[in-house]
Design an enzyme around this catalytic site. Structure first.
Site, mmCIF file in Angstrom:
data_model
loop_
_atom_site.group_PDB
_atom_site.id
_atom_site.type_symbol
_atom_site.label_atom_id
_atom_site.label_comp_id
_atom_site.label_asym_id
_atom_site.label_seq_id
_atom_site.Cartn_x
_atom_site.Cartn_y
_atom_site.Cartn_z
ATOM 1 N N ASP A 38 9.013 -11.240 1.344
ATOM 2 C CA ASP A 38 10.378 -11.335 0.829
ATOM 3 C C ASP A 38 10.801 -10.038 0.146
ATOM 4 O OD1 ASP A 38 10.454 -14.006 1.595
ATOM 5 O OD2 ASP A 38 10.017 -14.768 -0.414
ATOM 6 N N HIS B 130 0.823 -1.209 0.000
ATOM 7 C CA HIS B 130 0.000 0.000 0.000
ATOM 8 C C HIS B 130 0.858 1.261 0.000
ATOM 9 C CE1 HIS B 130 -4.039 1.793 1.678
ATOM 10 N NE2 HIS B 130 -3.713 2.270 0.486
ATOM 11 N N ASP C 10 19.080 -11.736 -3.629
ATOM 12 C CA ASP C 10 18.838 -11.173 -2.304
ATOM 13 C C ASP C 10 18.019 -9.896 -2.467
ATOM 14 O OD1 ASP C 10 19.072 -9.755 0.160
ATOM 15 O OD2 ASP C 10 20.985 -10.722 0.581
ATOM 16 N N ASP D 150 10.429 -20.089 7.053
ATOM 17 C CA ASP D 150 9.711 -18.836 7.271
ATOM 18 C C ASP D 150 8.243 -19.125 7.588
ATOM 19 O OD1 ASP D 150 8.563 -16.339 7.255
ATOM 20 O OD2 ASP D 150 9.482 -15.686 5.369
#
Length: 306
Positions: free
Chosen positions: A274, A110, A289, A231
């Site tokens: 991520d 957002h 990365d 995760d």
């Protein structure tokens, strides 16, 4: 025994990404991210600047500063409409621009439309707007919840969580999940795009204008969902991704919806968290990365004189 050792080695490697492990051969120039104007980071829903030493932009700001960038992290309501968030962001941008002339806004989720609001109402303050995993044409997740029987419960729980995040991060803002959801529905996004059309693709999955009113536009996004077995946030995004059916998405935002201005890439193997190096830097071993993507973009802005 050999297979067990290989599995353990793979798990450890996923947790500790290769780019981090290879710090000793880093040949990145010290001025690689030294942009003309500072980078200003704008968080998304349930976002914050820092809580208990953990940054929303996990390691991103520090990495950009390491190679020469001036970086500011802003804070706006974790939950509210795009326009309300934009109005909260505006005085922060004005204060930074008063020192540096202009800013390079980078918004996640957002935060992308929030940054676009500034470019719409005060383009004189903005050198560029970059969106990262932003739902410019809405999200099926917001469509599914907004106006549904579950909306009231979601609003109560969401506002409580947003209020806690705001309290812990010292924001001082009221929270309004319902307004956030409305802004991020297909209809709400279309209404905002009528107000701020610059950079929005006019075709279903194309590119938008690269610039307008002296402001450059860029975007990137992901199409990964389950990217790291360690995760725990992947499970939540795996659930929300069901709202997209067979369409590519990052768990909360569709591939085509993330496209804005010059599209750097729209299919990184990254999920919605991520993209800002969360949670705690856990991301896919088999993708760039996230911090490197931000560094590359800062260098892109630098080379463009921004």
């Amino acid at each position: 025994m050999k297979l067990w050792i290989q599995a353990l080695a793979l798990a450890l490697t996923v947790a500790w990404s290769a780019p981090s492990a290879a710090w000793w051969w880093d040949s990145t120039p010290s001025n690689y991210t030294d942009t003309r104007y500072p980078v200003v980071l704008v968080h998304g829903m349930f976002g914050f600047d820092s809580i208990a030493g953990v940054d929303y932009w996990y390691g991103v700001a520090e990495d950009l500063r390491k190679y020469g960038a001036d970086v500011y992290t802003t804070q706006v309501p974790a939950l509210d409409s795009t326009i309300a968030r934009g109005e909260a962001l505006l005085p922060q941008v004005q204060a930074i621009a008063a020192v540096h002339g202009k800013v390079n806004l980078i918004g996640h989720s957002h935060g992308g439309p929030t940054a676009r609001y500034i470019a719409r109402v005060r383009p004189d303050l903005v050198a560029s707007v970059t969106s990262v995993g932003s739902p410019h044409k809405g999200s099926p997740v917001a469509d599914l919840i907004y106006g549904s029987p579950a909306e009231s419960l979601a609003a109560n729980l969401g506002n409580a969580l947003g209020g806690l995040i705001d309290l812990l991060s010292g924001g001082g803002y009221n929270q309004d999940l319902r307004s956030s959801l409305q802004s991020l529905t297909t209809q709400g996004s279309a209404e905002f795009n009528n107000f701020a059309p610059a950079g929005i693709p006019t075709t279903a999955c194309g590119e938008g204008a690269y610039s307008a009113n002296g402001v450059r536009f860029y975007s990137w996004g992901g199409t990964g969902v389950l990217t790291n077995v360690l995760d725990p946030s992947d499970a939540l995004l795996g659930t929300t991704s069901l709202a997209f059916g067979f369409s590519q998405n990052d768990g909360l935002v569709g591939r085509c919806s993330s496209r804005f201005g010059k599209v750097i890439r729209d299919n990184y193997f990254m999920n919605h968290l991520d993209e800002v190096n969360q949670a705690l830097g856990l991301h896919s071993l088999f993708e760039t990365d996230p911090k490197a993507v931000f560094k590359q973009h800062a260098n892109r802005l630098r080379n463009a004189g921004l």
